[in-house]
Design an enzyme around this catalytic site. Structure first.
Site, PDB file in Angstrom:
ATOM      1  N   ASP A  67       0.808  -1.219   0.000  1.00  8.56           N
ATOM      2  CA  ASP A  67       0.000   0.000   0.000  1.00  8.56           C
ATOM      3  C   ASP A  67       0.841   1.269   0.000  1.00  8.56           C
ATOM      4  OD1 ASP A  67       0.968  -0.374   2.557  1.00  8.56           O
ATOM      5  OD2 ASP A  67      -0.981  -0.708   3.468  1.00  8.56           O
ATOM      6  N   ASN A 136      -7.195  -2.571  14.263  1.00 12.04           N
ATOM      7  CA  ASN A 136      -8.596  -2.856  13.929  1.00 12.04           C
ATOM      8  C   ASN A 136      -8.731  -4.050  12.967  1.00 12.04           C
ATOM      9  OD1 ASN A 136      -7.732  -1.833  11.502  1.00 12.04           O
ATOM     10  ND2 ASN A 136      -9.052  -0.030  11.498  1.00 12.04           N
ATOM     11  N   HIS A 138      -6.994  -4.450  10.096  1.00 15.74           N
ATOM     12  CA  HIS A 138      -6.751  -4.215   8.663  1.00 15.74           C
ATOM     13  C   HIS A 138      -5.467  -4.896   8.199  1.00 15.74           C
ATOM     14  CE1 HIS A 138      -4.647  -0.097   9.561  1.00 15.74           C
ATOM     15  NE2 HIS A 138      -3.710  -0.951   9.216  1.00 15.74           N
ATOM     16  N   GLU A 143      -9.599  -1.765   5.318  1.00 13.38           N
ATOM     17  CA  GLU A 143     -10.187  -1.412   6.606  1.00 13.38           C
ATOM     18  C   GLU A 143     -11.439  -2.249   6.878  1.00 13.38           C
ATOM     19  OE1 GLU A 143      -8.509   0.349   8.543  1.00 13.38           O
ATOM     20  OE2 GLU A 143      -8.263   2.439   7.970  1.00 13.38           O
TER      21      GLU A 143
HETATM   22  C1  GLP Z   1      -0.271   0.467   8.467  1.00 15.28           C
HETATM   23  C2  GLP Z   1      -0.039  -0.389   7.234  1.00 15.28           C
HETATM   24  C3  GLP Z   1      -0.289  -1.854   7.504  1.00 15.28           C
HETATM   25  C4  GLP Z   1       0.383  -2.280   8.787  1.00 15.28           C
HETATM   26  C5  GLP Z   1      -0.205  -1.474   9.921  1.00 15.28           C
HETATM   27  C6  GLP Z   1       0.319  -1.870  11.279  1.00 15.28           C
HETATM   28  O1  GLP Z   1      -1.576   0.887   8.614  1.00 15.28           O
HETATM   29  N1  GLP Z   1      -0.826   0.017   6.130  1.00 15.28           N
HETATM   30  O2  GLP Z   1       0.162  -2.620   6.396  1.00 15.28           O
HETATM   31  O3  GLP Z   1       0.199  -3.653   9.002  1.00 15.28           O
HETATM   32  O4  GLP Z   1       0.123  -0.119   9.677  1.00 15.28           O
HETATM   33  O5  GLP Z   1       1.408  -1.105  11.644  1.00 15.28           O
HETATM   34  P1  GLP Z   1       2.316  -1.358  12.898  1.00 15.28           P
HETATM   35  O6  GLP Z   1       3.185  -2.501  12.554  1.00 15.28           O
HETATM   36  O7  GLP Z   1       3.088  -0.084  13.042  1.00 15.28           O
HETATM   37  O8  GLP Z   1       1.417  -1.640  14.060  1.00 15.28           O
END
Ligand code: GLP
Length: 237
Positions: A67, A136, A138, A143
């Site tokens: 993404d 959440n 995702h 989402e």
């Molecule tokens: C972002 C990314 C996700 C990732 C998520 C969790 O929103 N788009 O791909 O898994 O963050 O991030 P973290 O590892 O910092 O908790």
């Protein structure tokens, strides 16, 4: 879903890096699906060590990131393109042009989504997809919702995600409100998936992901339907 428990974040990162390296050694031309976020930073660090020690090469690997934020160009320090270059691509032997991310500054986002999907398909799909997970549930930026999108698409980020990601920006107002993400269909087509989860605050969502009802309200729960998912985590369930 296979479950590998590791004692702490460092061990989780090492286990994930070793599994990725093993796949690349088995198939040096592997197509990787790559994540961002704070969780995979350690995994990238260990992969760089393995590369520096001559144990793995990425010279023939191709990759697609999950993404990107809409509106941030690759020079913006909070863009995922910058993150990937800084943490990984600039430190290994991957060829420029062999890695791709959705372009968040494309003038027509729908055309960009189509380009991304077509390119992934042309490369034969993703061999190994590594995923993190949002609080959440995702994956990528898919989402919680009433339905699931199959292909790469543009999303409105939820208030929770904007708030969770504000820690990387100077203020919450700077967090982009939209992102481009691979769809659930793109992710589920990957031949092998690693889900990397770290930190007690993710216990509840990991539990729901692995053992709860499969529902678009918990996007990661769809992974229960995939035949080759390994969860690597420092959360003992
Ligand atoms: C972002 C990314 C996700 C990732 C998520 C969790 O929103 N788009 O791909 O898994 O963050 O991030 P973290 O590892 O910092 O908790």
């Amino acid at each position: 879903m296979d479950y590998i428990y590791c004692a702490n974040y460092e061990k989780t990162s090492q286990a994930a890096a070793r599994m990725v390296a093993r796949e690349v050694l088995k198939n040096p031309k592997a197509v990787l699906g790559l994540p961002t976020g704070s969780t995979p930073i350690g995994m990238y660090r260990y992969l760089v060590h393995l590369f520096e020690d001559g144990l793995v090469s990425f010279a023939d690997v191709k990759s697609f990131n999950l993404d990107e934020y809409v509106g941030l160009n690759a020079n913006h320090p909070q863009s995922y393109a910058y993150f990937m270059y800084d943490n990984f691509f600039s430190k290994i032997d991957v060829l420029p042009g062999a890695y791709d991310l959705p372009r968040g500054i494309a003038s027509d986002i729908n055309v960009e989504c189509k380009r991304y999907d077509e390119k992934m398909q042309k490369m034969g799909g993703i061999d190994l997809q590594i995923l993190g997970i949002g609080l959440n549930g995702h994956i990528g930026f898919n989402e919680p919702s009433h339905d699931m999108q199959v292909r790469t698409h543009c999303v409105d980020l939820t208030h929770d995600t904007i708030q969770a990601n504000a820690r990387f920006f100077n203020s919450i107002d700077e967090v982009p409100r939209h992102a481009v993400t691979m769809g659930i269909g793109n992710i589920m087509k990957s031949r092998k998936i690693i889900l990397l989860v770290s930190g007690e605050n993710k216990r509840d969502i990991l539990q729901k992901t692995m053992y709860g009802a499969v529902s678009p309200e918990v996007p990661a729960s769809i992974l229960q339907f995939h035949s080759d998912v390994t969860v690597i985590t420092d959360i003992k369930l």
